[in-house]
Design a protein around this motif. Structure first.
Motif, PDB file in Angstrom:
ATOM      1  N   GLN A  54      65.507  41.577 -10.111  1.00  0.00           N
ATOM      2  CA  GLN A  54      64.230  42.119  -9.668  1.00  0.00           C
ATOM      3  C   GLN A  54      63.583  41.199  -8.632  1.00  0.00           C
ATOM      4  O   GLN A  54      62.990  41.657  -7.651  1.00  0.00           O
ATOM      5  CB  GLN A  54      63.298  42.304 -10.867  1.00  0.00           C
ATOM      6  CG  GLN A  54      61.970  42.973 -10.523  1.00  0.00           C
ATOM      7  CD  GLN A  54      61.055  43.115 -11.724  1.00  0.00           C
ATOM      8  OE1 GLN A  54      61.214  42.421 -12.734  1.00  0.00           O
ATOM      9  NE2 GLN A  54      60.100  44.018 -11.634  1.00  0.00           N
ATOM     10  N   ALA A  55      63.716  39.901  -8.849  1.00  0.00           N
ATOM     11  CA  ALA A  55      63.145  38.936  -7.915  1.00  0.00           C
ATOM     12  C   ALA A  55      63.775  39.076  -6.530  1.00  0.00           C
ATOM     13  O   ALA A  55      63.069  39.087  -5.504  1.00  0.00           O
ATOM     14  CB  ALA A  55      63.348  37.519  -8.440  1.00  0.00           C
ATOM     15  N   LEU A  56      65.094  39.182  -6.465  1.00  0.00           N
ATOM     16  CA  LEU A  56      65.768  39.317  -5.177  1.00  0.00           C
ATOM     17  C   LEU A  56      65.336  40.590  -4.455  1.00  0.00           C
ATOM     18  O   LEU A  56      65.149  40.598  -3.227  1.00  0.00           O
ATOM     19  CB  LEU A  56      67.283  39.311  -5.382  1.00  0.00           C
ATOM     20  CG  LEU A  56      67.894  37.974  -5.807  1.00  0.00           C
ATOM     21  CD1 LEU A  56      69.373  38.146  -6.125  1.00  0.00           C
ATOM     22  CD2 LEU A  56      67.703  36.918  -4.721  1.00  0.00           C
ATOM     23  N   ASN A  57      65.161  41.676  -5.198  1.00  0.00           N
ATOM     24  CA  ASN A  57      64.703  42.922  -4.586  1.00  0.00           C
ATOM     25  C   ASN A  57      63.302  42.767  -4.011  1.00  0.00           C
ATOM     26  O   ASN A  57      63.013  43.245  -2.899  1.00  0.00           O
ATOM     27  CB  ASN A  57      64.717  44.058  -5.614  1.00  0.00           C
ATOM     28  CG  ASN A  57      66.117  44.493  -5.986  1.00  0.00           C
ATOM     29  OD1 ASN A  57      67.054  44.343  -5.201  1.00  0.00           O
ATOM     30  ND2 ASN A  57      66.280  45.026  -7.183  1.00  0.00           N
ATOM     31  N   LEU A  58      62.413  42.097  -4.750  1.00  0.00           N
ATOM     32  CA  LEU A  58      61.045  41.903  -4.276  1.00  0.00           C
ATOM     33  C   LEU A  58      61.005  40.999  -3.046  1.00  0.00           C
ATOM     34  O   LEU A  58      60.186  41.198  -2.142  1.00  0.00           O
ATOM     35  CB  LEU A  58      60.186  41.312  -5.396  1.00  0.00           C
ATOM     36  CG  LEU A  58      59.846  42.262  -6.541  1.00  0.00           C
ATOM     37  CD1 LEU A  58      59.151  41.510  -7.673  1.00  0.00           C
ATOM     38  CD2 LEU A  58      58.962  43.403  -6.041  1.00  0.00           C
ATOM     39  N   ILE A  59      61.875  40.002  -3.003  1.00  0.00           N
ATOM     40  CA  ILE A  59      61.924  39.116  -1.842  1.00  0.00           C
ATOM     41  C   ILE A  59      62.369  39.883  -0.600  1.00  0.00           C
ATOM     42  O   ILE A  59      61.863  39.662   0.500  1.00  0.00           O
ATOM     43  CB  ILE A  59      62.864  37.919  -2.121  1.00  0.00           C
ATOM     44  CG1 ILE A  59      62.237  37.007  -3.182  1.00  0.00           C
ATOM     45  CG2 ILE A  59      63.167  37.133  -0.849  1.00  0.00           C
ATOM     46  CD1 ILE A  59      63.162  35.938  -3.708  1.00  0.00           C
ATOM     47  N   ARG A  60      63.305  40.812  -0.766  1.00  0.00           N
ATOM     48  CA  ARG A  60      63.757  41.626   0.368  1.00  0.00           C
ATOM     49  C   ARG A  60      62.671  42.581   0.847  1.00  0.00           C
ATOM     50  O   ARG A  60      62.581  42.879   2.041  1.00  0.00           O
ATOM     51  CB  ARG A  60      65.004  42.422  -0.023  1.00  0.00           C
ATOM     52  CG  ARG A  60      66.280  41.615  -0.070  1.00  0.00           C
ATOM     53  CD  ARG A  60      67.502  42.504  -0.169  1.00  0.00           C
ATOM     54  NE  ARG A  60      67.563  43.192  -1.460  1.00  0.00           N
ATOM     55  CZ  ARG A  60      68.231  42.727  -2.500  1.00  0.00           C
ATOM     56  NH1 ARG A  60      68.887  41.583  -2.416  1.00  0.00           N
ATOM     57  NH2 ARG A  60      68.249  43.401  -3.632  1.00  0.00           N
ATOM     58  N   GLU A  61      61.832  43.040  -0.075  1.00  0.00           N
ATOM     59  CA  GLU A  61      60.863  44.083   0.248  1.00  0.00           C
ATOM     60  C   GLU A  61      59.494  43.550   0.660  1.00  0.00           C
ATOM     61  O   GLU A  61      58.657  44.312   1.143  1.00  0.00           O
ATOM     62  CB  GLU A  61      60.691  45.014  -0.959  1.00  0.00           C
ATOM     63  CG  GLU A  61      61.955  45.760  -1.342  1.00  0.00           C
ATOM     64  CD  GLU A  61      61.857  46.422  -2.704  1.00  0.00           C
ATOM     65  OE1 GLU A  61      60.793  46.266  -3.356  1.00  0.00           O
ATOM     66  OE2 GLU A  61      62.829  47.082  -3.114  1.00  0.00           O
ATOM     67  N   ASN A  62      59.232  42.273   0.459  1.00  0.00           N
ATOM     68  CA  ASN A  62      57.898  41.716   0.701  1.00  0.00           C
ATOM     69  C   ASN A  62      57.972  40.438   1.531  1.00  0.00           C
ATOM     70  O   ASN A  62      58.997  39.760   1.550  1.00  0.00           O
ATOM     71  CB  ASN A  62      57.203  41.397  -0.630  1.00  0.00           C
ATOM     72  CG  ASN A  62      56.981  42.619  -1.487  1.00  0.00           C
ATOM     73  OD1 ASN A  62      55.975  43.300  -1.376  1.00  0.00           O
ATOM     74  ND2 ASN A  62      57.943  42.919  -2.358  1.00  0.00           N
ATOM     75  N   SER A  63      56.865  40.119   2.180  1.00  0.00           N
ATOM     76  CA  SER A  63      56.756  38.871   2.931  1.00  0.00           C
ATOM     77  C   SER A  63      56.161  37.820   2.000  1.00  0.00           C
ATOM     78  O   SER A  63      54.938  37.658   1.902  1.00  0.00           O
ATOM     79  CB  SER A  63      55.863  39.063   4.167  1.00  0.00           C
ATOM     80  OG  SER A  63      55.745  37.862   4.888  1.00  0.00           O
ATOM     81  N   ILE A  64      57.050  37.114   1.307  1.00  0.00           N
ATOM     82  CA  ILE A  64      56.627  36.168   0.268  1.00  0.00           C
ATOM     83  C   ILE A  64      56.635  34.751   0.831  1.00  0.00           C
ATOM     84  O   ILE A  64      57.547  34.360   1.552  1.00  0.00           O
ATOM     85  CB  ILE A  64      57.560  36.285  -0.953  1.00  0.00           C
ATOM     86  CG1 ILE A  64      57.388  37.678  -1.594  1.00  0.00           C
ATOM     87  CG2 ILE A  64      57.278  35.189  -1.973  1.00  0.00           C
ATOM     88  CD1 ILE A  64      58.402  37.996  -2.646  1.00  0.00           C
ATOM     89  N   ASP A  65      55.605  33.973   0.480  1.00  0.00           N
ATOM     90  CA  ASP A  65      55.469  32.614   1.002  1.00  0.00           C
ATOM     91  C   ASP A  65      56.091  31.556   0.113  1.00  0.00           C
ATOM     92  O   ASP A  65      56.447  30.475   0.594  1.00  0.00           O
ATOM     93  CB  ASP A  65      53.985  32.291   1.215  1.00  0.00           C
ATOM     94  CG  ASP A  65      53.337  33.205   2.234  1.00  0.00           C
ATOM     95  OD1 ASP A  65      53.704  33.104   3.421  1.00  0.00           O
ATOM     96  OD2 ASP A  65      52.491  34.029   1.843  1.00  0.00           O
TER      97      ASP A  65
END
Length: 242
Positions: A54-65
């Protein structure tokens, strides 16, 4: 447990960033909620994941700092997530949460490209300050030239690239800043405290001895491409290549 109001005010006023986004990854809901509540007090936005995929998917979909990443999780553990990120060229800052924090965990994490470690159970003040420090150093360039080199080693600060004879070398954000500092100050003896201040920022929990760890991993990754000499009792000196 909530972060002290005085800490919240201090960090909010000292930060020049506008609402950074932090991904909190932990399979324990209580831990996720605790971190989210603490970061909201210092104007840091959060999203959460309860396992590595789930974390990898969110990193692909969002601009995370920045990612706060637990090690022990089902489906995919934190080290596997970190390895996938770095192998794909993603250099997003990562702070590892671990209940063990033994020497092998630290070694494996730094080898994979972690930027910091926090032991469970952790103090909210310590975690919040560490997050703030990593965010600052990941978005603020050191006052050095954008192109640095030493013999067969070259560094492009703007592109965040390091190469040895044209072959790219993967460095964590902390390792990159350390290399930038020593290459920008050839032949100068840099104290551990100076290095720690430049590389780790305002992290009051940082131990000057951690510099030895950073230097060790940087030497390992760069091999003979850099002559980073230990000046016993003082710090380190990067000898310029002829």
């Amino acid at each position: 447990v909530n972060a002290p109001r005085t800490l919240a005010v201090q960090l909010a006023e000292s930060s020049s960033m506008q609402s950074p986004l932090v991904l909190v990854v932990d399979d324990e809901g209580g831990v996720r909620d605790l971190i989210v509540d603490a970061l909201s007090m210092v104007s840091i936005n959060t999203i959460t994941a309860n396992h590595g995929m789930q974390a990898l998917n969110l990193i692909r979909e969002n601009s995370i700092d920045l990612v706060v990443l637990d090690v022990n999780m089902p489906v995919m553990d934190g080290f596997a997530v970190l390895e996938k990120l770095r192998s794909s060229g993603n250099r997003i800052p990562v702070i590892i949460l671990t209940a063990r924090l033994d020497r092998e965990d630290v070694k494996k994490g730094f080898d994979l490209g972690a930027d910091d470690f926090v032991r469970k159970p952790f103090g909210i003040e310590e975690l919040t300050l560490r997050i703030n420090a990593v965010l600052k150093r990941s978005t603020t360039q050191l006052p050095e030239s954008s192109d640095l080199s030493s013999g067969i080693l070259s560094m492009d600060v703007e592109q965040h690239l390091v190469a040895i004879e044209g072959q790219e070398v993967k460095l964590s954000a902390t390792e990159f800043r350390l290399l930038q500092l020593v290459l920008g100050n050839p032949n100068k003896v840099l104290s551990k405290d100076l290095i720690l201040n430049e590389v780790r920022g305002t992290d009051k929990f940082a131990d000057p001895n951690v510099v030895e760890t950073y230097v060790s991993y940087l030497r390992k990754k760069l091999g003979g491409a850099i002559n980073l000499r230990t000046v016993r009792g003082v710090g380190y000196q990067c000898m310029s290549a002829q």
